[in-house]
Scaffold this active site. Structure first.
Site, PDB file in Angstrom:
ATOM      1  N   LYS A 140       0.862  -1.189   0.000  1.00 14.00           N
ATOM      2  CA  LYS A 140       0.000   0.000   0.000  1.00 14.00           C
ATOM      3  C   LYS A 140       0.894   1.233   0.000  1.00 14.00           C
ATOM      4  CE  LYS A 140      -3.954   2.120   2.406  1.00 14.00           C
ATOM      5  NZ  LYS A 140      -4.980   1.977   3.458  1.00 14.00           N
ATOM      6  N   SER A 165     -10.010   2.455   2.554  1.00 13.40           N
ATOM      7  CA  SER A 165      -9.038   3.140   1.716  1.00 13.40           C
ATOM      8  C   SER A 165      -8.056   2.219   0.992  1.00 13.40           C
ATOM      9  CB  SER A 165      -8.249   4.105   2.578  1.00 13.40           C
ATOM     10  OG  SER A 165      -7.421   3.390   3.489  1.00 13.40           O
ATOM     11  N   SER A 192     -10.531   0.230   6.776  1.00 13.01           N
ATOM     12  CA  SER A 192      -9.876   0.313   5.468  1.00 13.01           C
ATOM     13  C   SER A 192      -9.223  -0.978   4.978  1.00 13.01           C
ATOM     14  CB  SER A 192      -8.824   1.418   5.477  1.00 13.01           C
ATOM     15  OG  SER A 192      -9.448   2.672   5.404  1.00 13.01           O
TER      16      SER A 192
END
Lengths: 484, 489
Positions: B76, B156, B180
């Site tokens: 990420k 997210s 998320s």
């Protein structure tokens, strides 16, 4: 006293002292904190507030804060919390300063100061909290731009906040000097005011003597010498009285002291003040100081100035003045004690040599006790030669001067200059006989009752022996001879 | 190769059926072929990946390899990677290259035995500064859901899940501040776990809300997740909030029987607002657990209706503080031509941050302001305590708490962007675990109209091993997690 100068007005003063802690590294990162390094060479990713970095508390900073707290008889918080104080400025990389707000590590202490009239006054210490220093903005030599040096960012500080117990500039200076001596003694701070290791903000207000409430206060920022603090406070007191007496009101504001003019000027008013939006820093856990931890630090506290002074008076029989002088710094006191111990000489004699002769030399050479050209052992060596009568006190001064000039140890100098005291009585008698032969008139005068001439004979004999004759022997033998 | 599990990949590498370079190249080829449609990667690090793969092959040949050595992953783009830009989904950090690795990156990518020796394929897209539930706030464009390209992958960690769901990475790291990891895993048929707060170091992970942020993993099964979580967990002296306690054997616990397991069903999680299709699937899953020997009881988490408002005070407050460092002075976006310091700040931040980030900074600044702090921030912290106590009481009675992860399956791109509050309500079931600090995971439990639906398991502090074990046993009995989106096979 000082208040009488202000015609019925009384000043109310509280001081905030920022004191840099003498740790090896920063409070929340591993970067070094040497003063004077090239800009930005002592700033790591944490100090630069790069994304994703996290603070880790330096345990030594906690220990030093607790050390200070114990030395002013304060309470140590069982649990204290770091909080973020927000404002935007280029030398504050995170956009917030990590400080302590609601729960400081040290609270409710006090410091006793001596006033000019010899009485003692207790100044309350509201709190002392741990926090990080900001970096420095450099506005010169950047062709219109501002340079940022983050070497200082993250340097550990304690901010020591006094109660508004101070009533004059002189008291403020006495408090600051006492505090300064204390933190240096404790090894908590190097005390270097020029480098900003110990700096002061002064909160000043005035009120009519006897008025129940405090007046509106101003805060004069970052005053970094005792003299400037005195001047800034004096100026501020007079200014406020003048404003009020001419019908004005004092605005709560932050002011700056200008050392060149001796005046303070408004920097920002309370209305422009930042809302710091304090909240507990979620990156740091609360600091828990257990009783065992506190007791261990208490057990390792050095002897504090007052206790040392009392001991010097008692154990060494020193006058209060000498004791105060010799305990003015921990290093000087240690030096003195080493001289007493190593020389085995009379403690008062040692005190005279250290507080008079040695300090004069240091003063002249612009040196600190740590840089003394004569070590404690060397001075002890000299005093031993007086004690064992190798040289007289007078000759010792000459040897001392030579030692200060770096000519070697006492014994080397005594030997090289042939200064060994003459204790051989036959040699002294020969010198006396010689002087008496050369001064028949004085001999006659003395014998006719002019006792004062005795000094003349002593002088002549010492001169003839280049000062090396043992003064006691000279006195005794002269008396015999002159008596006929 | 892209349908193999982590243990199958590890075995294939050891047996020399394929090399790490071949495996890595296979994924890079798939990224090149499919990511235009998905936008799951912000940065692809092909060259570096192949170098890492070669090093892994050498380590495998020399028998210096750990169980994950040579297996690719997506990181990420919230984790700092030395020498590779880290954008956090923001224009603010479009050119930011960290001079250090996040601890998690070192743990996963450094050569064995210091690290796991995994190979980074690239940096996964995400909502800007992890603020969003649909991946539509990314400065680098929205990510599409591999199950339906007109739908969001959740957020997210939208890039992480899209990449793994579509077979553009075997596994990906992710972070979870209010859901998320779990919500996007639920929307893309993945297994995602957010461990206990403090289990994985936050050092080098760009902070959104420090007291809630926790790194974890999204994978195609509980077993895959167990391998990677095992490697990334552990105490880190650089993170004062990481916990100094040994990491349990997640992989070793996978096959323990779950007979006698006590599962709690919070009645508040099955009330109004949950989509009927999802409810049906979760009820079926509950029956499955019962058939595996678990017992089920209703519990109550009475403070859970307060989670969303509490979260939207605490998270923005911390965010407004954490994002203060992005001022255009030292790094990041700097507005051109500013005449004063204030103008520099205002314009750099105004230009560098997107609308959602600005909105949260404003909320956070407001709730921390003088005169409002007690009413908002302090009050929220008190409610947070109540939420924690709800769970504490629940875990005196049950081993795990089970409920929905999201209110429904993936929604259409753009369908909630005009209404922030509706978007915030996406996280209604996931937020409580962050506020309490407990571990929580999402795993697939079926499909509604061809779209995957996940269910959530929440465990007691540091009970990750049990959660992964229970999820794995469920996955041994079901095959929802094995389904692969059409068009990416």
């Amino acid at each position: 006293m000082a208040n009488d100068l202000h015609h019925g007005w009384e000043a109310v003063i509280g001081l905030e002292v920022h004191c840099q802690l003498m740790t090896h590294s920063k409070i929340f990162s591993g970067a070094a904190i040497q003063y004077g390094a090239e800009p930005n060479t002592q700033a790591c990713a944490v100090d630069l507030a790069l994304p994703g970095v996290l603070p880790v508390l330096n345990e030594d900073a906690v220990k030093k804060a607790v050390t200070f707290g114990l030395s002013v008889d304060a309470k140590i918080a069982e649990r204290c919390v770091f909080a973020r104080k927000h404002y935007f400025y280029p030398d504050l990389p995170k956009g917030y300063q990590i400080s302590q707000y609601e729960l400081p590590i040290v609270y409710e202490g006090h410091l006793d100061i001596e006033l000019e009239n010899g009485t003692t006054k207790t100044i309350g210490i509201t709190r002392a909290h741990l926090e990080e220093d900001a970096g420095k903005s450099m506005h010169e030599n950047f062709s219109g731009a501002t340079g940022i040096d983050l070497n200082r960012a993250g340097t550990p500080l304690i901010e020591i906040v006094s109660e508004p117990d101070i009533r004059s500039a002189a008291e403020a200076v006495a408090y600051l000097k006492k505090l300064h001596q204390l933190v240096v003694y404790l090894g908590v701070c190097d005390g270097n005011m020029q480098e900003g290791s110990f700096r002061c903000d002064a909160n000043v207000s005035v009120r009519k003597v006897g008025a129940p409430k405090f007046g509106t206060r101003t805060e004069t920022k970052n005053v970094n010498s005792f003299r400037y603090v005195e001047k800034a406070i004096e100026y501020e007191i007079s200014r406020q009285i003048e404003v009020i007496e001419s019908g004005g009101t004092i605005r709560q504001e932050t002011r700056l002291f200008n050392p060149d003019t001796g005046e303070t000027r408004a920097m920002r008013s309370k209305e422009d003040a930042n809302d710091y939006r304090y909240f507990p820093d979620p990156d740091l856990l609360p600091v828990v100081c257990t009783q065992d931890y506190i007791d261990a630090i208490r057990g390792s506290l050095p002897e504090l100035p007052e206790a040392k002074r009392a001991r010097f008076e008692k154990d060494f029989g020193l006058s209060p003045y000498d004791a105060k002088t010799l305990t003015s710094s921990r290093e000087l006191a240690a030096y003195y004690e080493a001289v007493v111990k190593d020389s085995g000489a009379d403690a008062k004699l040692c005190a005279n040599w250290v507080s008079t002769d040695l300090l004069a030399v240091l003063n002249k050479q612009g040196k600190d006790i740590n840089e003394s050209p004569i070590s404690a052992a060397a001075l002890a060596g000299l005093l031993q030669r007086i004690a064992d009568k190798t040289i007289s006190g007078k000759i010792a001064k000459e040897v001392f001067e030579a030692m200060a000039a770096g000519e070697g140890g006492a014994d080397d100098i005594i030997k090289a200059k042939g200064l060994v005291q003459i204790t051989d009585e036959s040699a002294i008698i020969r010198a006396i006989d010689d002087v008496m032969v050369k001064s028949p008139e004085q001999v006659a005068g003395y014998r006719a009752g002019k006792d004062k001439l005795f000094g003349f004979f002593v002088g002549q004999v010492m001169k003839a022996t280049q000062g090396k004759a043992n003064p006691d022997a000279v006195n005794r033998l002269l008396k015999d001879k002159l008596a006929g | 190769m892209h349908t193999l599990s982590i243990s199958e990949l590890a075995e294939g590498l050891r047996a020399r059926r394929f090399s790490s370079r071949e495996l890595t190249q296979h994924y890079l080829d798939r990224i090149a072929a499919h990511d235009r449609a998905l936008n799951s990667y912000v940065t692809i690090t092909a060259e570096q990946a192949l170098l890492q793969a070669d090093a892994a092959d050498a380590a495998l040949a020399a028998d210096n390899a750990g169980p994950l050595t040579g297996i690719p992953l997506a990181q990420k783009d919230i984790f700092c990677t030395q020498g590779v830009r880290t954008t956090c989904g923001s224009k603010m950090l479009a050119t930011f290259v960290a001079p250090y690795n996040a601890t998690l990156v070192d743990k996963l990518q450094a050569a064995a035995p210091q690290g796991a020796g995994m190979v980074m394929l690239g940096k996964a897209n995400m909502d800007e500064f992890a603020m969003g539930s649909s991946n539509e706030t990314s400065f680098y464009g929205p990510v599409k859901n591999p199950w339906d390209l007109e739908r969001v992958p959740g957020g997210s960690s939208g890039g992480s899940v899209a990449a793994v769901a579509a077979g553009l990475a075997p596994v990906a790291t992710a972070t979870d501040t209010g859901g998320s990891i779990r919500q996007p895993a639920s929307l893309t048929n993945l297994t995602g776990i957010k461990p206990t707060y403090g289990r994985v170091s936050r050092y080098g992970m760009i902070a959104f809300a420090s007291s809630l942020d926790q790194a974890g993993v999204v994978a195609r099964s509980a077993a895959d997740a167990a391998y990677v979580l095992q490697a990334m967990s552990g105490f880190d002296p650089r993170d004062s909030t990481s916990v100094d306690r040994p990491v349990d054997d997640y992989v070793g616990a996978l096959n323990s029987p779950i007979k006698g397991l006590k599962i709690g069903l919070p009645k508040e999680y099955f009330a109004e607002g949950l989509d009927a299709g999802s409810r049906g699937l979760i009820e079926a899953a509950i029956k499955q657990f019962e058939s595996l020997g678990a017992s089920v009881q209703e519990i109550s988490l009475p403070s859970s209706p307060l989670s969303v408002p509490t979260y939207y005070v605490v998270a923005p407050a911390e965010a407004s503080s954490n994002l203060a460092r992005f001022d255009g002075v030292r790094y990041g976006h700097r507005a051109e031509g500013a005449k004063t310091l204030e103008e520099l700040y205002k314009r750099s931040r105004g230009e560098g941050f997107g609308a959602e980030v600005q909105r949260r900074i404003m909320i956070g600044t407001y709730v921390l302001s003088h005169g409002y702090y007690d009413a908002y921030y302090l009050k929220a912290q008190k409610v947070r305590r109540l939420i924690y106590e709800d769970f504490k009481r629940a875990f005196e009675k049950v081993d795990l708490v089970l409920g929905p992860t999201a209110t429904g399956a993936a929604f259409k791109l753009g369908s909630k962007t005009d209404n922030p509050v509706e978007m915030y309500l996406n996280d209604i079931y996931t937020i409580a675990a962050n506020l309490a600090g407990i571990p929580a995971m999402s795993l697939p439990c079926g499909f509604v109209d061809g779209l995957p639906v996940g269910m959530q398991l929440m465990g007691n502090f540091f009970d990750e091993a049990r959660m992964l074990n229970v999820a794995h046993q469920y996955q041994q009995a079901t095959d929802f997690h094995k389904q692969f989106p059409q068009g990416f096979k």
